[in-house]
Design a protein around this motif. Sequence first.
Motif, PDB file in Angstrom:
ATOM      1  N   GLU A 155      21.724   0.190  18.226  1.00 45.57           N
ATOM      2  CA  GLU A 155      21.595   0.275  16.781  1.00 45.57           C
ATOM      3  C   GLU A 155      20.123   0.398  16.417  1.00 45.57           C
ATOM      4  N   ARG A 156      19.841   1.234  15.432  1.00 45.83           N
ATOM      5  CA  ARG A 156      18.473   1.401  14.982  1.00 45.83           C
ATOM      6  C   ARG A 156      18.006   0.154  14.247  1.00 45.83           C
ATOM      7  N   ARG A 157      16.736  -0.121  14.396  1.00 47.02           N
ATOM      8  CA  ARG A 157      16.178  -1.274  13.703  1.00 47.02           C
ATOM      9  C   ARG A 157      16.224  -1.062  12.198  1.00 47.02           C
ATOM     10  N   PRO A 158      16.471  -2.137  11.439  1.00 51.68           N
ATOM     11  CA  PRO A 158      16.476  -1.997   9.976  1.00 51.68           C
ATOM     12  C   PRO A 158      15.152  -1.409   9.492  1.00 51.68           C
ATOM     13  N   THR A 159      15.238  -0.459   8.590  1.00 52.42           N
ATOM     14  CA  THR A 159      14.061   0.258   8.115  1.00 52.42           C
ATOM     15  C   THR A 159      13.771  -0.085   6.669  1.00 52.42           C
ATOM     16  N   CYS A 160      12.500  -0.254   6.370  1.00 55.22           N
ATOM     17  CA  CYS A 160      12.076  -0.497   4.992  1.00 55.22           C
ATOM     18  C   CYS A 160      12.300   0.775   4.176  1.00 55.22           C
ATOM     19  N   LEU A 161      12.894   0.646   3.027  1.00 56.56           N
ATOM     20  CA  LEU A 161      13.227   1.806   2.221  1.00 56.56           C
ATOM     21  C   LEU A 161      12.006   2.424   1.551  1.00 56.56           C
ATOM     22  N   ARG A 162      10.934   1.655   1.411  1.00 58.63           N
ATOM     23  CA  ARG A 162       9.762   2.188   0.725  1.00 58.63           C
ATOM     24  C   ARG A 162       8.793   2.897   1.680  1.00 58.63           C
ATOM     25  N   CYS A 163       8.378   2.204   2.735  1.00 53.57           N
ATOM     26  CA  CYS A 163       7.384   2.792   3.642  1.00 53.57           C
ATOM     27  C   CYS A 163       8.024   3.504   4.834  1.00 53.57           C
ATOM     28  N   CYS A 164       9.366   3.388   4.990  1.00 50.04           N
ATOM     29  CA  CYS A 164      10.111   4.050   6.071  1.00 50.04           C
ATOM     30  C   CYS A 164       9.702   3.551   7.451  1.00 50.04           C
ATOM     31  N   ARG A 165       9.143   2.370   7.527  1.00 47.18           N
ATOM     32  CA  ARG A 165       8.787   1.747   8.792  1.00 47.18           C
ATOM     33  C   ARG A 165       9.837   0.694   9.124  1.00 47.18           C
ATOM     34  N   PRO A 166      10.009   0.332  10.430  1.00 43.42           N
ATOM     35  CA  PRO A 166      10.900  -0.782  10.753  1.00 43.42           C
ATOM     36  C   PRO A 166      10.477  -2.036   9.985  1.00 43.42           C
ATOM     37  N   GLN A 167      11.440  -2.823   9.544  1.00 41.02           N
ATOM     38  CA  GLN A 167      11.141  -3.960   8.683  1.00 41.02           C
ATOM     39  C   GLN A 167      10.182  -4.956   9.331  1.00 41.02           C
ATOM     40  N   LYS A 168      10.241  -5.090  10.656  1.00 42.56           N
ATOM     41  CA  LYS A 168       9.359  -6.035  11.330  1.00 42.56           C
ATOM     42  C   LYS A 168       7.897  -5.601  11.292  1.00 42.56           C
ATOM     43  N   VAL A 169       7.669  -4.318  11.107  1.00 42.08           N
ATOM     44  CA  VAL A 169       6.288  -3.810  11.035  1.00 42.08           C
ATOM     45  C   VAL A 169       6.088  -3.081   9.708  1.00 42.08           C
ATOM     46  N   CYS A 170       6.681  -3.613   8.671  1.00 40.33           N
ATOM     47  CA  CYS A 170       6.594  -3.013   7.336  1.00 40.33           C
ATOM     48  C   CYS A 170       5.140  -2.980   6.865  1.00 40.33           C
ATOM     49  N   LEU A 171       4.763  -1.867   6.247  1.00 38.92           N
ATOM     50  CA  LEU A 171       3.398  -1.699   5.758  1.00 38.92           C
ATOM     51  C   LEU A 171       3.296  -1.808   4.237  1.00 38.92           C
ATOM     52  N   CYS A 172       4.352  -2.259   3.595  1.00 35.64           N
ATOM     53  CA  CYS A 172       4.344  -2.376   2.139  1.00 35.64           C
ATOM     54  C   CYS A 172       3.229  -3.283   1.601  1.00 35.64           C
ATOM     55  N   PRO A 173       2.840  -4.362   2.309  1.00 37.16           N
ATOM     56  CA  PRO A 173       1.726  -5.169   1.791  1.00 37.16           C
ATOM     57  C   PRO A 173       0.424  -4.383   1.638  1.00 37.16           C
ATOM     58  N   PHE A 174       0.316  -3.249   2.301  1.00 37.66           N
ATOM     59  CA  PHE A 174      -0.909  -2.445   2.234  1.00 37.66           C
ATOM     60  C   PHE A 174      -0.766  -1.273   1.263  1.00 37.66           C
ATOM     61  N   LEU A 175       0.400  -1.136   0.654  1.00 35.23           N
ATOM     62  CA  LEU A 175       0.617  -0.102  -0.346  1.00 35.23           C
ATOM     63  C   LEU A 175       0.247  -0.636  -1.726  1.00 35.23           C
ATOM     64  N   PRO A 176      -0.100   0.226  -2.668  1.00 38.28           N
ATOM     65  CA  PRO A 176      -0.397  -0.253  -4.026  1.00 38.28           C
ATOM     66  C   PRO A 176       0.836  -0.892  -4.653  1.00 38.28           C
ATOM     67  N   VAL A 177       0.611  -1.910  -5.439  1.00 38.76           N
ATOM     68  CA  VAL A 177       1.725  -2.608  -6.089  1.00 38.76           C
ATOM     69  C   VAL A 177       2.517  -1.642  -6.963  1.00 38.76           C
ATOM     70  N   HIS A 178       1.785  -0.822  -7.685  1.00 40.70           N
ATOM     71  CA  HIS A 178       2.413   0.187  -8.532  1.00 40.70           C
ATOM     72  C   HIS A 178       1.938   1.571  -8.061  1.00 40.70           C
ATOM     73  N   PRO A 179       2.793   2.586  -8.124  1.00 40.39           N
ATOM     74  CA  PRO A 179       2.376   3.928  -7.707  1.00 40.39           C
ATOM     75  C   PRO A 179       1.143   4.397  -8.480  1.00 40.39           C
ATOM     76  N   LEU A 180       0.299   5.148  -7.800  1.00 39.36           N
ATOM     77  CA  LEU A 180      -0.904   5.658  -8.434  1.00 39.36           C
ATOM     78  C   LEU A 180      -0.542   6.692  -9.504  1.00 39.36           C
ATOM     79  N   GLU A 181      -1.172   6.572 -10.642  1.00 39.52           N
ATOM     80  CA  GLU A 181      -0.941   7.539 -11.709  1.00 39.52           C
ATOM     81  C   GLU A 181      -1.848   8.740 -11.492  1.00 39.52           C
ATOM     82  N   VAL A 182      -1.258   9.868 -11.144  1.00 40.31           N
ATOM     83  CA  VAL A 182      -2.009  11.097 -10.912  1.00 40.31           C
ATOM     84  C   VAL A 182      -1.345  12.236 -11.668  1.00 40.31           C
ATOM     85  N   SER A 183      -2.147  13.223 -12.042  1.00 40.07           N
ATOM     86  CA  SER A 183      -1.610  14.403 -12.722  1.00 40.07           C
ATOM     87  C   SER A 183      -1.264  15.508 -11.737  1.00 40.07           C
ATOM     88  N   THR A 184      -1.828  15.433 -10.539  1.00 38.19           N
ATOM     89  CA  THR A 184      -1.605  16.457  -9.518  1.00 38.19           C
ATOM     90  C   THR A 184      -0.268  16.237  -8.815  1.00 38.19           C
TER      91      THR A 184
END
Length: 305
Positions: free
Chosen positions: A57-86
């Motif tokens: 079975e595949r390891r559970p994956t974080c839905l936001r960063c698409c990394r396995p939950q045990k090595v989730c990188l969400c703490p290093f992502l911005p709390v809120h998405p960056l507001e960009v016009s591009t």
Amino acid sequence: MFHTFVMDTTCQSLSNLSINHPLAPVEYANCGSSSSQDDEDVDGFGDLRSLPVDVCERRPTCLRCCRPQKVCLCPFLPVHPLEVSTCLYIVQHPAEESRALRTVPLLAACLPPGKCKVLVGRRFNEERNPELAAVCRDSRTLILYPGPDAQNLEELVQKQDQDRMGEQFVRAVGPNVIIIDGTWSQAKDMFLRNTLLHQPKQVQLSRSEQTSQYVIRSQPSNICLSTLECAAVTLSILERNEAIQEVLLKPLQALCSFQLQHGALVHHSKEHLIRHGIYDKQMPTNKRKIKRMENLITNKHICPR
């Protein structure tokens, strides 16, 4: 392609598995097993049918960063998405989908929905990809791909800023940026073979100021950047906000740090290895390849991502 040599009785045993078994859809041709062998236990292989099968079975994956939950990188992502016009359009080679250490999911997790669109494929045309075709025809679209016909992005923006309409340039001329995601050879092939990608204005980043921090994958040259790094620099220039680059690079730095702490090695670029005399592969004898090696050392005509 795997070339497998299997004993006759093994092939017959596999063919007798339940249709619900993960191996059932696989066909083993020319096994040559006879029905009389079904009742025989030749060399002990008949007992394999009674052994329990572990289902991987595949390891559970974080839905936001698409990394396995045990090595989730969400703490290093911005709390809120960056507001960009591009709006970024990532034209991705299919092989990138299966790579474990991808950077595009991290990039998409940092931006608002709809601001980072990923299009997977090798060939694109107006019939199969009407959205991409429309974006390529749009005069406001830029494609990030180095070459002799590419204009320096930062110089382009600075030139427009000198004009009184400089602020309108960001909104009217460059809201869409196309970036090719793949290995260097894959990106080159995709750019050359897709005429759609030749329509937008071609831009490139400054070659003297950028050094890749994606040290867990090999690059041809020290100035070659990953897709996330390219996007980070591009957005910081177009949005006139250097903080964007710092925010986008945080998850990449965390990814590389974690991999290095758990056994990964620093991958020096081919340019670095050649310059320091530690390139352990046979040097080419073909004149064309030798010329490419020389260009690599001098940072000229480097095949872009």
